[in-house]
Write a protein that holds these residues in place. Structure first.
Motif, PDB file in Angstrom:
ATOM      1  N   LYS A  93      -3.048  12.405  -2.451  1.00 18.00           N
ATOM      2  CA  LYS A  93      -1.927  12.764  -3.312  1.00 18.00           C
ATOM      3  C   LYS A  93      -0.809  13.287  -2.418  1.00 18.00           C
ATOM      4  CE  LYS A  93      -4.605  14.006  -7.426  1.00 18.00           C
ATOM      5  NZ  LYS A  93      -4.918  15.072  -8.411  1.00 18.00           N
ATOM      6  N   THR A  94       0.414  12.902  -2.732  1.00 17.98           N
ATOM      7  CA  THR A  94       1.537  13.354  -1.915  1.00 17.98           C
ATOM      8  C   THR A  94       2.833  13.303  -2.704  1.00 17.98           C
ATOM      9  OG1 THR A  94       2.697  13.043   0.191  1.00 17.98           O
ATOM     10  CG2 THR A  94       2.043  11.057  -0.988  1.00 17.98           C
ATOM     11  N   TYR A  99       7.245  18.369   2.635  1.00 27.67           N
ATOM     12  CA  TYR A  99       6.321  17.553   1.854  1.00 27.67           C
ATOM     13  C   TYR A  99       4.895  18.067   1.995  1.00 27.67           C
ATOM     14  CZ  TYR A  99      10.267  14.297   2.138  1.00 27.67           C
ATOM     15  OH  TYR A  99      11.508  13.731   2.092  1.00 27.67           O
ATOM     16  N   MET A 100       4.070  17.647   1.048  1.00 28.11           N
ATOM     17  CA  MET A 100       2.657  18.048   1.058  1.00 28.11           C
ATOM     18  C   MET A 100       1.787  16.810   0.887  1.00 28.11           C
ATOM     19  SD  MET A 100       0.774  20.887  -1.349  1.00 28.11           S
ATOM     20  CE  MET A 100      -1.024  21.003  -1.430  1.00 28.11           C
ATOM     21  N   VAL A 101       0.654  16.803   1.548  1.00 33.45           N
ATOM     22  CA  VAL A 101      -0.296  15.695   1.466  1.00 33.45           C
ATOM     23  C   VAL A 101      -1.701  16.267   1.327  1.00 33.45           C
ATOM     24  CG1 VAL A 101      -1.253  13.659   2.613  1.00 33.45           C
ATOM     25  CG2 VAL A 101       1.160  14.257   2.963  1.00 33.45           C
ATOM     26  N   ALA A 110       0.839  -1.207   0.000  1.00 35.43           N
ATOM     27  CA  ALA A 110       0.000   0.000   0.000  1.00 35.43           C
ATOM     28  C   ALA A 110       0.874   1.256   0.000  1.00 35.43           C
ATOM     29  CB  ALA A 110      -0.926  -0.007   1.209  1.00 35.43           C
ATOM     30  N   ILE A 111       1.954   1.243   0.800  1.00 30.52           N
ATOM     31  CA  ILE A 111       2.844   2.406   0.880  1.00 30.52           C
ATOM     32  C   ILE A 111       3.529   2.662  -0.461  1.00 30.52           C
ATOM     33  CG2 ILE A 111       5.005   3.251   1.895  1.00 30.52           C
ATOM     34  CD1 ILE A 111       4.112   1.982   4.529  1.00 30.52           C
ATOM     35  N   GLU A 112       3.951   1.594  -1.132  1.00 27.01           N
ATOM     36  CA  GLU A 112       4.618   1.741  -2.424  1.00 27.01           C
ATOM     37  C   GLU A 112       3.689   2.402  -3.449  1.00 27.01           C
ATOM     38  OE1 GLU A 112       7.726   1.254  -3.163  1.00 27.01           O
ATOM     39  OE2 GLU A 112       8.239   0.477  -1.183  1.00 27.01           O
ATOM     40  N   LYS A 113       2.400   2.134  -3.337  1.00 24.59           N
ATOM     41  CA  LYS A 113       1.432   2.742  -4.254  1.00 24.59           C
ATOM     42  C   LYS A 113       1.243   4.224  -3.965  1.00 24.59           C
ATOM     43  CE  LYS A 113      -1.342  -1.422  -5.098  1.00 24.59           C
ATOM     44  NZ  LYS A 113      -2.691  -2.052  -4.925  1.00 24.59           N
ATOM     45  N   ILE A 114       1.333   4.589  -2.692  1.00 27.15           N
ATOM     46  CA  ILE A 114       1.089   5.974  -2.278  1.00 27.15           C
ATOM     47  C   ILE A 114       2.302   6.857  -2.532  1.00 27.15           C
ATOM     48  CG2 ILE A 114       0.651   7.484  -0.308  1.00 27.15           C
ATOM     49  CD1 ILE A 114      -0.897   5.185   0.957  1.00 27.15           C
ATOM     50  N   THR A 167       6.269   8.282  -3.536  1.00 29.09           N
ATOM     51  CA  THR A 167       7.068   8.441  -4.738  1.00 29.09           C
ATOM     52  C   THR A 167       8.311   7.555  -4.637  1.00 29.09           C
ATOM     53  OG1 THR A 167       8.320  10.303  -3.822  1.00 29.09           O
ATOM     54  CG2 THR A 167       6.260  10.823  -4.952  1.00 29.09           C
ATOM     55  N   PRO A 168       8.979   7.279  -5.759  1.00 31.02           N
ATOM     56  CA  PRO A 168      10.098   6.325  -5.730  1.00 31.02           C
ATOM     57  C   PRO A 168      11.458   6.915  -5.347  1.00 31.02           C
ATOM     58  CG  PRO A 168       9.624   6.977  -7.995  1.00 31.02           C
ATOM     59  CD  PRO A 168       8.571   7.640  -7.134  1.00 31.02           C
ATOM     60  N   GLU A 169      11.535   8.213  -5.060  1.00 32.09           N
ATOM     61  CA  GLU A 169      12.831   8.823  -4.757  1.00 32.09           C
ATOM     62  C   GLU A 169      13.534   8.136  -3.586  1.00 32.09           C
ATOM     63  OE1 GLU A 169      10.630  11.909  -7.010  1.00 32.09           O
ATOM     64  OE2 GLU A 169      10.132  10.618  -5.325  1.00 32.09           O
TER      65      GLU A 169
END
Length: 432
Positions: free
Chosen positions: A251-252, A142-144, A34-38, A40-42
């Protein structure tokens, strides 16, 4: 016989441990996916990890309505997190708070995210973070954004929340389907009712209206309840499902690895270690105007949580053309003013007391920073020009606090240059 009993006991213990291990691993796997979907890959460097570095998040609750494309930001929070202290500071900003970022239209706080989103979706987060970073004087990492459908579903997944409803609430809007109907007193609220509780403001059915301050206090109550529910056994077992639900409504720009670090670092944070600051102000249609001292208190609370590291507050100088530096022996107050347009600075050492420096030049109020000092006493310096200080605010000549300073009113102040408004002045507002 004893050996047989011992073998059976050992076998049972192994079986139980294996079952628990598989169960925990299953939760971990579900959560990880679930976290991987939410996120970003940085890749986040170790020194930038939430485990070791204080971070600032901009959180927005979005009333997204597909039929109109509306992105009303009804809930706006700036949160600073400190891993060493295992603590957080949360500042709630009224959605109708007047802001006037340099070079942008003077509008309500909930105007800017949809404004930037309409211009360019890919840079909307970055530009919105800049606006609120300048406004609050802290670097927003960061923004959420979470839309309200996701919030409703999360509360329902938790089985509802037990909430002390502070007043009778009744509001109906047939056009958008809003139907708020809550009675004062302790109640178990489902997701829809909890959202109604947080958002209630106006009434059209003979109940009292509510203020933004009261709404902010309700947000605190709901957040406390959510934190306690998530840390319960039932909350932990549903964690993967909750994250997956949030992911489809969120979105984040937070990297996935940073989300994991945030969860492991702050999952068990005590509500007593979370400081809430509610920015309140006076209603002067169509804005809420926040007092200077209240805004400075909120900024100081955020900066303190970050270990005294603030940022330059662009356009928030309390006088133009001459600078103001304010040093505090507590080591966390921020400098304000233009100092001839120079950028903010941070220093530490034995500086003492309060100091006001006036410097010539044509700055635009961009200087800011933080200083910490171990000394004591009070000192004033003047370098070229006349300078006076009143309650920590310096003024030089005829310069005054203008409306360009985010809702701070002035007798002689003027507005900053405005870019063409893509959205109307009341964009982002909703009827509740």
């Amino acid at each position: 016989m004893k050996k047989m009993i011992l073998k059976i006991a050992l076998a049972s213990a192994v079986a139980i441990a294996a079952t628990v291990g598989i169960y925990v691993y299953s939760i971990y796997e579900t959560t990880t996916v679930a976290i991987e979907k939410i996120g970003t890959p940085e890749v986040v460097p170790v020194e930038q990890s939430a485990k070791v570095k204080p971070l600032t998040l901009l959180l927005m609750g979005i009333d997204y309505r597909p039929e109109s494309g509306s992105l009303n930001s009804d809930v706006i929070m700036v949160v600073t997190l400190n891993p060493e202290q295992h603590s957080a500071t949360l500042v709630s900003l009224p959605r109708d708070l007047q802001m006037a970022p340099k070079g942008l239209p003077s509008r309500k706080a909930n105007y800017y995210y949809p404004y930037f989103n309409n211009i360019e979706k890919n840079s909307a987060f970055m530009e919105t973070k800049k606006v609120f970073s300048d406004f609050m004087g802290v670097p927003v990492d960061y923004m959420v954004t979470v839309d309200f459908d996701g919030f409703r579903q999360i509360v329902d997944l938790m089985g509802g929340l037990t909430i002390q409803v502070d007043m009778d609430m009744r509001y109906v809007d047939d056009e958008d389907g809003t139907d708020i109907n809550l009675k004062k007193g302790l109640a178990k609220l489902n997701g829809k009712q909890t959202l109604d509780f947080v958002r209630y403001r106006k009434s059209n059915r003979n109940t009292e209206e509510s203020s933004d301050l009261a709404r902010n206090q309700r947000q605190q109550q709901v957040l406390d309840q959510l934190m306690n529910s998530l840390k319960s056994t039932g909350g932990v077992t549903k964690l993967g499902q909750i994250i997956e639900t949030v992911g489809s409504h969120m979105k984040t720009d937070v990297p996935a690895s940073q989300i994991r670090d945030l969860m492991t670092t702050y999952f068990d944070i005590s509500p007593s270690n979370v400081k809430y600051v509610h920015l309140d102000g006076e209603w002067e249609s169509p804005y809420i105007i926040v007092k200077d001292e209240d805004l400075e208190e909120a900024r100081a609370a955020l900066i303190q949580q970050l270990g005294g590291k603030g940022t330059a507050i662009a356009g928030i100088g309390l006088s133009t053309g001459s600078g103001v530096g304010k040093e505090s022996t507590s080591g966390t107050s921020s400098s304000k003013g233009s100092n001839g347009g120079s950028s903010g600075s941070t220093s530490s050492g034995g500086s003492t007391g309060e100091k006001s420096n006036s410097s010539t030049g044509t700055g635009n109020g961009s200087a800011a920073g933080t200083k910490s000092g171990a000394g004591a006493g009070k000192q004033k310096e003047q370098e070229g020009g006349t300078n006076k200080e009143t309650n920590g605010t310096a003024e030089s000549g005829s310069s005054t606090v203008g409306e360009a300073t985010y809702g701070v009113k002035s007798e002689n102040g003027s507005m900053p240059p405005k870019s063409p408004a893509i959205l109307p002045p009341n964009a982002g507002s909703s009827s509740e």
